[in-house]
Design a protein around this motif. Structure first.
Motif, PDB file in Angstrom:
ATOM      1  N   TYR A 139      -9.899 -15.356 -23.426  1.00 44.96           N
ATOM      2  CA  TYR A 139      -9.208 -15.373 -24.718  1.00 44.96           C
ATOM      3  C   TYR A 139      -8.777 -13.984 -25.190  1.00 44.96           C
ATOM      4  O   TYR A 139      -7.744 -13.837 -25.860  1.00 44.96           O
ATOM      5  N   GLN A 140      -9.533 -12.941 -24.856  1.00 49.31           N
ATOM      6  CA  GLN A 140      -9.174 -11.614 -25.345  1.00 49.31           C
ATOM      7  C   GLN A 140      -7.823 -11.152 -24.811  1.00 49.31           C
ATOM      8  O   GLN A 140      -7.035 -10.529 -25.525  1.00 49.31           O
ATOM      9  N   LEU A 141      -7.549 -11.488 -23.542  1.00 53.31           N
ATOM     10  CA  LEU A 141      -6.274 -11.091 -22.949  1.00 53.31           C
ATOM     11  C   LEU A 141      -5.107 -11.776 -23.636  1.00 53.31           C
ATOM     12  O   LEU A 141      -4.100 -11.144 -23.953  1.00 53.31           O
ATOM     13  N   ALA A 153      -4.748 -20.299 -23.526  1.00 48.97           N
ATOM     14  CA  ALA A 153      -5.743 -19.235 -23.657  1.00 48.97           C
ATOM     15  C   ALA A 153      -5.670 -18.162 -22.580  1.00 48.97           C
ATOM     16  O   ALA A 153      -6.152 -17.048 -22.795  1.00 48.97           O
ATOM     17  N   ASP A 154      -5.097 -18.461 -21.423  1.00 49.32           N
ATOM     18  CA  ASP A 154      -5.061 -17.467 -20.346  1.00 49.32           C
ATOM     19  C   ASP A 154      -3.669 -16.883 -20.129  1.00 49.32           C
ATOM     20  O   ASP A 154      -3.436 -16.190 -19.135  1.00 49.32           O
ATOM     21  N   PHE A 155      -2.738 -17.130 -21.054  1.00 49.25           N
ATOM     22  CA  PHE A 155      -1.358 -16.658 -20.884  1.00 49.25           C
ATOM     23  C   PHE A 155      -1.146 -15.329 -21.596  1.00 49.25           C
ATOM     24  O   PHE A 155      -1.640 -15.119 -22.706  1.00 49.25           O
ATOM     25  N   GLU A 200     -11.555 -24.573 -16.377  1.00 47.36           N
ATOM     26  CA  GLU A 200     -12.274 -23.299 -16.377  1.00 47.36           C
ATOM     27  C   GLU A 200     -11.443 -22.220 -15.693  1.00 47.36           C
ATOM     28  O   GLU A 200     -10.985 -22.379 -14.568  1.00 47.36           O
ATOM     29  N   LYS A 201     -11.239 -21.124 -16.407  1.00 47.53           N
ATOM     30  CA  LYS A 201     -10.590 -19.949 -15.842  1.00 47.53           C
ATOM     31  C   LYS A 201     -11.603 -18.807 -15.865  1.00 47.53           C
ATOM     32  O   LYS A 201     -12.247 -18.554 -16.882  1.00 47.53           O
ATOM     33  N   LEU A 202     -11.737 -18.115 -14.755  1.00 47.44           N
ATOM     34  CA  LEU A 202     -12.799 -17.117 -14.637  1.00 47.44           C
ATOM     35  C   LEU A 202     -12.437 -15.766 -15.225  1.00 47.44           C
ATOM     36  O   LEU A 202     -13.312 -14.998 -15.619  1.00 47.44           O
ATOM     37  N   GLY A 203     -11.126 -15.451 -15.304  1.00 52.10           N
ATOM     38  CA  GLY A 203     -10.733 -14.148 -15.811  1.00 52.10           C
ATOM     39  C   GLY A 203     -11.423 -13.040 -15.033  1.00 52.10           C
ATOM     40  O   GLY A 203     -11.452 -13.021 -13.805  1.00 52.10           O
ATOM     41  N   ASP A 204     -12.050 -12.130 -15.748  1.00 55.51           N
ATOM     42  CA  ASP A 204     -12.801 -11.047 -15.104  1.00 55.51           C
ATOM     43  C   ASP A 204     -14.298 -11.322 -15.138  1.00 55.51           C
ATOM     44  O   ASP A 204     -15.116 -10.406 -15.032  1.00 55.51           O
ATOM     45  N   ALA A 205     -14.670 -12.588 -15.291  1.00 53.78           N
ATOM     46  CA  ALA A 205     -16.084 -12.925 -15.446  1.00 53.78           C
ATOM     47  C   ALA A 205     -16.909 -12.497 -14.238  1.00 53.78           C
ATOM     48  O   ALA A 205     -17.966 -11.893 -14.378  1.00 53.78           O
TER      49      ALA A 205
END
Length: 523
Positions: free
Chosen positions: A112-114, A185-187, A445-450
């Motif tokens: 979400y931050q991105l 949320a990931d865009f 589920e999107k992992l992002g930089d997790a």
């Protein structure tokens, strides 16, 4: 020492029982094969060949159209008026339309931050843009920097993201907005996104939606994300472009990376949560009201592909079940509509819904994974070579044009898509029949930089896996079916299908054991 005979190892009574059981099965099979199995299998082959022809004609048609568009088609700026919005000294920033930016999300803390940061970084007059967000800390952080961001939450999850978007549109300040830009949320839109899209809506009152293309930031993360990229690139390169250029209609992708005219959204009835594809539902209803859509292939918005097999399966269930269920609910509404032409009705019902959202899934699984292998056991039923080899080969080549860099992965993509067609076919039937799970919504589920963050903050240790959670019985069952038929074909077959069947069986086994995608260890 004397060699032990089979009669020494097995009692004679057991051997007799085994031989008797095998004889009975052989007799039963011989009795039902000719009068029942052969006609049913022939009928299934005819149906599958008919669906293959439908899909083949659709792919060839779109291939011809996209070539003509590339050679003779006018550029987007010539089909629709586009010129930058000019400053007006007298009225100041009032010359710019008011834009609402919505970021619907739920339990997507990894990314979400991105997306919020990218939305807050959009270039537009600060007093002419409002951003709706669901994360209080982010709202406070960006609000302190002068961004007009509103913290909006609900006390329930009714309607999922459609409900969240609908609730956001009820706020009093939305009445002053002309357009709404939506990002999942990931865009991560580029700062000039609004400058490139809003002028189309300002200067072309017939346009209700402007949609951008997706750009995948993690397509090289694993082989599974490369396969997804190949499938989605065809969708964006061909299907969306053809729909926009010929009928000014296409599905609003994933309720994201697009800008709606709020009056078009309201005239269509707003967001509805009757299916899991509320974005497609809205697009069809707006199209039936006469609104046109524009797809800009050159405008790309970065986003992330699901990289775990579990997340991808849930996503594909929703993306396959939802359109089939929407087709069931809207087919008569489309037929009876009087605002659009018959040609557009045929395009929406036959091409957009029936062939792409239903036939494409069903024929891939039932023909290539069930019916075609079954003909090995019933040699009386023959599949013509054009149906078993030539047509699927041409369809595959046409599908691959969207991602030239992955042509060397074509075989892997075929096997992967055939396995996923199992879930897509099941979901399609669930949607058509409105069976259980028809409205199931599980956030992808999107992992992002997790994973990178965990690797950087925690000392390396042996990951723990729950092997049982990675077993997928449907895939393993179909894999066993194909493997047994492959072995039978090696011994008794005459069509040499076992070359394909062995590969497909192993693909089902690999995915059935969860050995695909990014594997996230349990903490």
């Amino acid at each position: 020492m004397e060699r032990l005979s089979s009669t020494t190892l097995l009692p004679e009574t057991f051997q007799g029982a085994t031989d008797g059981f095998s004889l009975q099965l052989s007799i039963i099979w011989g009795q039902i094969k000719a009068p029942l199995i052969v006609p049913l299998l022939r009928f299934a082959v005819v149906i599958c060949l008919a669906m293959s022809l439908m899909l083949f004609i659709e792919r060839v048609y779109m291939g011809i159209v996209i070539v003509l568009i590339k050679i003779f088609g006018r550029k987007t700026e010539k089909r629709y008026k586009w010129e930058p919005i000019k400053d007006d000294i007298e009225i100041g920033n009032s010359a710019y339309p008011m834009v609402l930016v919505q970021i619907p999300m739920y339990n997507e803390r990894e990314v979400y931050q991105l997306s919020i940061g990218a939305a807050c970084g959009l270039s537009w007059p600060s007093d002419r843009i409002i951003i709706q967000d669901l994360v209080e800390m982010e709202c406070q952080r960006w609000g302190s920097k002068g961004i007009n961001i509103k913290y909006e939450v609900r006390d329930n999850r009714n309607g999922y993201k459609a409900g969240a978007l609908k609730e956001g549109m009820k706020r009093s300040y939305v009445k002053n907005c002309d357009f709404v830009a939506i990002f999942d949320a990931d865009f991560q839109p580029e700062p000039d996104f609004l400058w490139l899209t809003i002028p189309f809506l300002v200067h072309n009152p017939q346009l209700g939606l402007v949609q951008a293309r997706w750009k995948f930031v993690n397509s090289d993360e694993c082989l599974m994300t490369r396969m997804q990229e190949m499938s989605l690139d065809y969708h964006f390169t061909v299907e969306q472009e053809v729909g926009s250029s010929t009928y000014a209609f296409f599905g609003f992708n994933g309720r994201t990376a697009g800008v709606w005219r709020i009056s078009a959204l309201n005239e269509a009835g707003g967001w509805k949560d009757r299916t899991t594809v509320e974005d497609m539902d809205l697009a069809v209803r707006a199209s039936l009201k006469g609104w046109k859509f524009l797809y800009i292939a050159t405008l790309k918005v970065k986003n992330e592909l699901p990289s775990t097999f579990k997340a991808y399966r849930y996503q594909q269930h929703r993306w396959s079940c939802g359109p089939a269920n929407l087709f069931r609910k809207m087919v008569m509404e489309i037929v009876l509509n009087k605002k659009v032409t018959w040609w557009k009705k045929v395009h929406v019902i036959y091409s957009f819904f029936f062939v792409r959202k239903i036939v494409a899934h069903l024929v891939t699984f039932f023909f290539y994974c069930i019916v075609l292998p079954a003909t090995v056991l019933v040699p009386e039923v023959e599949v013509p070579k054009w149906g078993a080899v030539y047509i699927p080969s041409i369809i595959t080549i046409l599908n691959a044009v969207g991602t030239p860099r992955s042509l060397h992965l074509l075989v892997f993509w075929i096997l992967f898509e055939n396995v996923m067609s199992l879930h897509r076919s099941k979901a399609t039937l669930v949607g058509l029949l409105e069976a259980a799970r028809v409205n199931e919504w599980i956030v992808t589920e999107k992992l992002g930089d997790a994973l990178k963050s965990k690797a950087a903050t925690k000392a390396p240790k042996k990951p723990r896996y729950r092997f049982g959670e990675r077993l997928h019985m449907l895939e393993l069952g179909v894999g066993a079916y194909l493997f047994c038929i492959s072995c039978y074909d090696v011994v008794f077959g005459k069509n040499h299908y076992y070359f394909y069947l062995y590969l497909q069986a192993f693909a089902f086994f690999i995915m059935g054991f969860g050995c695909v995608g990014t594997i996230v260890p349990n903490s």
